[in-house]
Write a protein that holds these residues in place. Sequence first.
Motif, PDB file in Angstrom:
ATOM      1  N   LYS A 297      82.763  48.817 -20.865  1.00  0.00           N
ATOM      2  CA  LYS A 297      83.506  47.592 -21.142  1.00  0.00           C
ATOM      3  C   LYS A 297      82.587  46.519 -21.705  1.00  0.00           C
ATOM      4  CE  LYS A 297      86.595  44.203 -18.996  1.00  0.00           C
ATOM      5  NZ  LYS A 297      87.285  43.796 -17.733  1.00  0.00           N
ATOM      6  N   ARG A 298      81.382  46.419 -21.134  1.00  0.00           N
ATOM      7  CA  ARG A 298      80.414  45.430 -21.638  1.00  0.00           C
ATOM      8  C   ARG A 298      80.001  45.751 -23.067  1.00  0.00           C
ATOM      9  NH1 ARG A 298      75.970  45.458 -17.077  1.00  0.00           N
ATOM     10  NH2 ARG A 298      74.807  44.301 -18.661  1.00  0.00           N
ATOM     11  N   VAL A 299      79.796  47.040 -23.358  1.00  0.00           N
ATOM     12  CA  VAL A 299      79.396  47.434 -24.712  1.00  0.00           C
ATOM     13  C   VAL A 299      80.513  47.117 -25.704  1.00  0.00           C
ATOM     14  CG1 VAL A 299      78.824  49.386 -26.191  1.00  0.00           C
ATOM     15  CG2 VAL A 299      77.777  49.188 -23.931  1.00  0.00           C
ATOM     16  N   LEU A 300      81.750  47.438 -25.356  1.00  0.00           N
ATOM     17  CA  LEU A 300      82.873  47.181 -26.257  1.00  0.00           C
ATOM     18  C   LEU A 300      83.090  45.689 -26.480  1.00  0.00           C
ATOM     19  CD1 LEU A 300      85.345  49.893 -24.943  1.00  0.00           C
ATOM     20  CD2 LEU A 300      84.152  49.882 -27.140  1.00  0.00           C
ATOM     21  N   LYS A 301      82.767  44.890 -25.480  1.00  0.00           N
ATOM     22  CA  LYS A 301      82.932  43.443 -25.597  1.00  0.00           C
ATOM     23  C   LYS A 301      81.807  42.810 -26.397  1.00  0.00           C
ATOM     24  CE  LYS A 301      83.137  39.169 -22.888  1.00  0.00           C
ATOM     25  NZ  LYS A 301      83.052  38.581 -21.528  1.00  0.00           N
ATOM     26  N   ASP A 302      80.553  43.194 -26.096  1.00  0.00           N
ATOM     27  CA  ASP A 302      79.387  42.520 -26.676  1.00  0.00           C
ATOM     28  C   ASP A 302      78.750  43.290 -27.831  1.00  0.00           C
ATOM     29  OD1 ASP A 302      79.750  40.597 -24.698  1.00  0.00           O
ATOM     30  OD2 ASP A 302      78.348  41.561 -23.319  1.00  0.00           O
ATOM     31  N   GLY A 303      79.116  44.544 -28.002  1.00  0.00           N
ATOM     32  CA  GLY A 303      78.547  45.342 -29.081  1.00  0.00           C
ATOM     33  C   GLY A 303      77.233  46.015 -28.747  1.00  0.00           C
ATOM     34  N   SER A 304      76.670  45.704 -27.590  1.00  0.00           N
ATOM     35  CA  SER A 304      75.392  46.292 -27.183  1.00  0.00           C
ATOM     36  C   SER A 304      75.180  46.010 -25.704  1.00  0.00           C
ATOM     37  CB  SER A 304      74.229  45.709 -27.999  1.00  0.00           C
ATOM     38  OG  SER A 304      74.094  44.314 -27.741  1.00  0.00           O
ATOM     39  N   LEU A 305      74.085  46.537 -25.178  1.00  0.00           N
ATOM     40  CA  LEU A 305      73.681  46.278 -23.799  1.00  0.00           C
ATOM     41  C   LEU A 305      72.212  45.915 -23.825  1.00  0.00           C
ATOM     42  CD1 LEU A 305      75.185  46.510 -21.029  1.00  0.00           C
ATOM     43  CD2 LEU A 305      73.996  48.689 -20.720  1.00  0.00           C
TER      44      LEU A 305
END
Length: 228
Positions: free
Chosen positions: A86-94
């Motif tokens: 979910k974080r990756v889909l929201k922010d584009g990266s981790l």
Amino acid sequence: MSLVTPSIDSRLARLVPGFRALSILVEAAPITHPEVARAALAQACQQVLNDDVPWAEAHLSDWDNVFKAFGAKPKRTPCSAAALRKRVLKDGSLQPLDPVVDIYNAISIRYAIPVGGENLAAYSGTPYLTLAEGNEPFDTLKEGQPMVEYPDAGEVIWRDDIGVTCRRWNWRQGVRTRLDSRAQSMWFILESLPSMPLAVLEEAGAELVNNLQRLMSGATAQVQLLEL
């Protein structure tokens, strides 16, 4: 390096028929190629954004149903793989955290599978997946301050002889056994449901080991398949 075989409570077979996991014990070595971790994390994030694995949605949906079955609310406390993706889909990266953590997070993101990493030297006894009685201590942080909380009765937990090491199956790890690159004995658990093909689970484990050995030249690993 002695083999560590985690225990799984037989009662979980009724809750999650077909559950299987890879238990991987790694004896660490000095980090020689930190760039391996950064590349693995970046590549995993790009895969989720551009070319996701076809069974990912079904696997994470099944984990939601498992959480509901033991009384957890997956929208509030999702499995670790769903939270990362979910974080990756929201922010584009981790953002990178620690080379070892980045590598096992990359596997979790890339394969849509909960992956836990623990400092085995901090364990008392062997890891045990079971149903909580509700009186097991769980050391965590709240607003940056150490605190102890307790699981709900009937909640699925990982624990050792001292207390809870991970709440709600794979939602949140405790502080005491938290893993980073300074650990010598590292234990990883990759947890899958039947909607994730067994061959892919084994592929994920092999990729984790390969990346860790590229990160730490000389690291050794032992892999076990656990099934209910």
